[in-house]
Each structure stands twice: as C-alpha cells, then as structure tokens.
Design a protein around this motif. Structure first.
Motif, short mmCIF file in Angstrom:
data_model
loop_
_atom_site.label_atom_id
_atom_site.label_comp_id
_atom_site.label_asym_id
_atom_site.label_seq_id
_atom_site.Cartn_x
_atom_site.Cartn_y
_atom_site.Cartn_z
N UNK A 189 5.45 13.49 -4.60
CA UNK A 189 5.60 12.07 -4.25
C UNK A 189 4.35 11.27 -4.62
N UNK A 190 3.17 11.84 -4.35
CA UNK A 190 1.93 11.15 -4.70
C UNK A 190 1.78 11.01 -6.21
N UNK A 191 2.12 12.06 -6.94
CA UNK A 191 2.04 12.00 -8.40
C UNK A 191 2.97 10.91 -8.94
N UNK A 215 5.51 7.82 -12.86
CA UNK A 215 5.33 6.58 -13.60
C UNK A 215 4.38 5.59 -12.95
N UNK A 216 3.85 5.90 -11.77
CA UNK A 216 2.89 5.00 -11.13
C UNK A 216 3.56 3.85 -10.40
N UNK A 248 4.59 -1.58 0.43
CA UNK A 248 3.81 -1.37 1.63
C UNK A 248 2.85 -0.20 1.55
N UNK A 249 2.90 0.58 0.47
CA UNK A 249 2.01 1.73 0.32
C UNK A 249 0.64 1.26 -0.18
N UNK A 250 -0.33 2.15 -0.08
CA UNK A 250 -1.67 1.88 -0.59
C UNK A 250 -1.58 1.49 -2.07
#
Length: 83
Positions: A57-59, A65-66, A71-73
């Motif tokens: 999920x972080x990747x 694709x970024x 609402x996320x960082x």
C-alpha cells in the motif's frame, strides 16, 4: 528521501533480530504440540501477510504510481530528490 525523514525507519532493523529471537524462544518453550506449533505458524504467517500488505500500500501510494489516498500524508515534491 531526506535523511531527516528516514529517521523513523532506523530503529526497525535493530529491533528485528530481537523480535525474531523472542518469537523463536517463545515457540520452543510454549509450542510443544503440533496444534500449538500450527497456531504459532499461523500467527507468524498472518503478521507477515499484514506487513507485506502495508508495504504494498505504501509503495502504491508514494512510489508507483504515487497516488496517496485523500487525507493521507502528502510529502513535499522535492522530498525524493533530497537523497
């Protein structure tokens, strides 16, 4: 990633061997039956599945694709260029 931003991850590699030693010692001492060993294995497998899902999920959100969710960082655009 800036060195100052990477500090949060610096303690994790040091803690990993201790975590593994604790888990192994616990299993050797407490998981005596096949059923107990299967339960210990299932717990470890679930933990690994959760950690891989978090990494995926972080990747996806911040690398490729970024697309961070609403609402996320939101890292500054120049953060990746500060390596």
């Amino acid at each position: 990633m800036a060195r100052s931003s990477a500090r949060i991850f610096q303690g994790a590699p040091d803690a990993s061997p201790e975590d593994a030693e604790f888990a192994l010692a616990y299993c050797v001492k407490h998981a005596r039956t096949r059923e107990q060993q299967e339960l210990a294995y299932s717990a470890l497998r679930a933990k690994c599945d959760i950690l891989w899902a978090q990494l995926d999920a972080l990747y996806f959100a911040y690398v490729n694709p970024g697309w961070p969710p609403p609402g996320a960082f939101q890292p500054p655009r120049n953060l990746l260029n500060e390596a």
